[in-house]
Write a protein that holds these residues in place. Structure first.
Motif, PDB file in Angstrom:
ATOM      1  N   LEU A 244       0.850  -1.196   0.000  1.00  0.00           N
ATOM      2  CA  LEU A 244       0.000   0.000   0.000  1.00  0.00           C
ATOM      3  C   LEU A 244       0.878   1.236   0.000  1.00  0.00           C
ATOM      4  N   VAL A 245       0.445   2.250  -0.767  1.00  0.00           N
ATOM      5  CA  VAL A 245       1.162   3.528  -0.833  1.00  0.00           C
ATOM      6  C   VAL A 245       0.146   4.639  -0.576  1.00  0.00           C
ATOM      7  N   ILE A 246       0.469   5.508   0.371  1.00  0.00           N
ATOM      8  CA  ILE A 246      -0.425   6.609   0.736  1.00  0.00           C
ATOM      9  C   ILE A 246       0.273   7.922   0.420  1.00  0.00           C
ATOM     10  N   THR A 247      -0.390   8.768  -0.350  1.00  0.00           N
ATOM     11  CA  THR A 247       0.123  10.100  -0.692  1.00  0.00           C
ATOM     12  C   THR A 247      -1.028  11.099  -0.618  1.00  0.00           C
ATOM     13  N   ASP A 248      -0.707  12.362  -0.943  1.00  0.00           N
ATOM     14  CA  ASP A 248      -1.770  13.353  -1.035  1.00  0.00           C
ATOM     15  C   ASP A 248      -2.458  13.223  -2.393  1.00  0.00           C
ATOM     16  N   ASN A 249      -3.331  14.139  -2.710  1.00  0.00           N
ATOM     17  CA  ASN A 249      -4.115  14.055  -3.932  1.00  0.00           C
ATOM     18  C   ASN A 249      -3.495  14.784  -5.113  1.00  0.00           C
ATOM     19  N   ALA A 250      -2.223  15.189  -5.035  1.00  0.00           N
ATOM     20  CA  ALA A 250      -1.578  15.870  -6.149  1.00  0.00           C
ATOM     21  C   ALA A 250      -1.518  14.942  -7.360  1.00  0.00           C
ATOM     22  N   ALA A 251      -1.725  15.500  -8.525  1.00  0.00           N
ATOM     23  CA  ALA A 251      -1.817  14.685  -9.736  1.00  0.00           C
ATOM     24  C   ALA A 251      -0.483  14.038 -10.089  1.00  0.00           C
ATOM     25  N   ASN A 252       0.641  14.741  -9.862  1.00  0.00           N
ATOM     26  CA  ASN A 252       1.937  14.196 -10.280  1.00  0.00           C
ATOM     27  C   ASN A 252       2.357  13.003  -9.429  1.00  0.00           C
ATOM     28  N   ILE A 253       2.230  13.121  -8.112  1.00  0.00           N
ATOM     29  CA  ILE A 253       2.652  12.006  -7.261  1.00  0.00           C
ATOM     30  C   ILE A 253       1.655  10.855  -7.327  1.00  0.00           C
ATOM     31  N   THR A 254       0.379  11.158  -7.569  1.00  0.00           N
ATOM     32  CA  THR A 254      -0.606  10.088  -7.738  1.00  0.00           C
ATOM     33  C   THR A 254      -0.286   9.254  -8.981  1.00  0.00           C
ATOM     34  N   LYS A 255       0.037   9.930 -10.087  1.00  0.00           N
ATOM     35  CA  LYS A 255       0.384   9.221 -11.312  1.00  0.00           C
ATOM     36  C   LYS A 255       1.682   8.442 -11.151  1.00  0.00           C
ATOM     37  N   ALA A 256       2.645   8.991 -10.418  1.00  0.00           N
ATOM     38  CA  ALA A 256       3.915   8.291 -10.193  1.00  0.00           C
ATOM     39  C   ALA A 256       3.701   6.991  -9.418  1.00  0.00           C
ATOM     40  N   CYS A 257       2.846   7.010  -8.418  1.00  0.00           N
ATOM     41  CA  CYS A 257       2.557   5.802  -7.638  1.00  0.00           C
ATOM     42  C   CYS A 257       1.824   4.760  -8.483  1.00  0.00           C
ATOM     43  N   VAL A 258       0.895   5.207  -9.315  1.00  0.00           N
ATOM     44  CA  VAL A 258       0.159   4.276 -10.183  1.00  0.00           C
ATOM     45  C   VAL A 258       1.112   3.615 -11.177  1.00  0.00           C
ATOM     46  N   GLN A 259       2.068   4.371 -11.718  1.00  0.00           N
ATOM     47  CA  GLN A 259       3.033   3.808 -12.667  1.00  0.00           C
ATOM     48  C   GLN A 259       3.989   2.830 -11.992  1.00  0.00           C
TER      49      GLN A 259
END
Length: 314
Positions: A244-259
């Motif tokens: 599991l990875v928890i981050t804020d809702n920023a688009a750049n870090i969200t996309k980085a975690c998904v990749q």
């Protein structure tokens, strides 16, 4: 008969033809009675002292004499407090040797100094400061604190030891969770990426900060993905081990975690999501088909105007 000189005869009657040269010594040794500091001055005082004493009039009763209320009684040997003994030379040398570099006391103080610097986030030059030196002269005058260079070397050695221990612990763990955040320092343009790993070891939950990476390029999703995978590789953590990875809702870090880990493993921070609700609600452009001002921007602008007006008000 000439008056007696010794105050002991205030409590006993001298018989004819008898002598008692060491009477006081006998009373002190066998009966615990000390010599009076001030003897009676006249015959009436001597008679009253004799009547108040409970001693016998014969010399045979000296061994059974008891002190009266006007006699100072010495404390027995068992009741006396233990007097401090002078330390031996071996004790003094052992105490001094404990503050040498290989001594036990030296190691304890050094461990405490390292812990204080790390825990309180102090600078490495703390042992060289005048106030710290003054404190050590009072608390541990035999200990010589290390200089900044020595403390830096010790801190690096300790970091390597702890890092090796954490790596061994992480190798035994089959699954970990990760929290990450990107931020920019206040009043500056430097940006960082921080990563913390969470896992269960037995019945104990542990959280360890793996590192804080300095971001030198644009914060794109590909660049953030590269940085987070480098941090995981530094600690020998496989991406497949991350559950599991928890981050804020920023688009750049969200996309980085998904990749890097897949969409199913990414969870946005609940507190950050709750915090976005009032901002989005107050930022509506229209209410009932009527245009309204952007409330958050207006409120910040209004508070800034008030601040400056208060600063320049007479």
């Amino acid at each position: 008969m000439a008056p007696t000189k010794s105050g002991a005869w205030s409590f006993f009657q001298k018989l004819d033809g008898k002598r008692a040269n060491n009477l006081w010594k006998h009373l002190e040794v066998y009966h615990g009675i000390e010599q009076l500091k001030k003897k009676p001055q006249n015959a009436s005082e001597r008679e009253s002292a004799i009547s108040s004493s409970k001693t016998s009039n014969s010399s045979k009763d000296l061994d059974t004499a008891k002190p009266s209320s006007s006699v100072t009684v010495t404390i027995s040997q068992e009741d006396k407090p233990d007097e401090p003994l002078q330390p031996t030379l071996e004790t003094l040398f052992a105490r001094r040797k404990a503050y040498d570099e290989d001594g036990q006391r030296f190691k304890e103080l050094l461990e405490g100094l390292l812990f204080m610097v790390c825990k309180d986030n102090l600078c490495l030059s703390t042992p060289e400061k005048e106030g710290f030196r003054h404190l050590m002269k009072i608390a541990a005058p035999l200990w010589q604190p290390p200089c900044r260079k020595t403390l830096t070397s010790l801190m690096e050695t300790r970091y390597c030891d702890i890092s090796a221990y954490i790596r061994k612990s992480l190798l035994r763990i089959s699954s970990v969770c990760i929290t990450m955040v990107c931020w920019t320092g206040r009043h500056q343009t430097n940006s960082f990426l921080g990563m913390t790993v969470h896992y269960a070891e037995g019945n104990e939950m542990k959280s360890i900060v793996l590192g804080v990476e300095y971001l030198t390029e644009s914060h794109t999703a590909d660049y953030l993905e590269k940085k987070m995978l480098e941090l995981l590789a530094l600690w020998d953590i496989e991406p497949s081990k991350v559950s599991l990875v928890i981050t804020d809702n920023a688009a750049n870090i969200t996309k980085a975690c998904v990749q890097a880990f897949g969409k199913s493993k990414h969870v946005p921070c609940f507190a950050h999501t709750i915090n976005l609700i009032p901002a989005n609600a107050l930022g509506f452009k229209q209410v009932n088909s009527q245009p309204v001002p952007y409330v958050p921007m207006y409120s910040r602008h209004n508070s800034r105007i008030k601040k400056y007006s208060y600063a320049f008000s007479p």
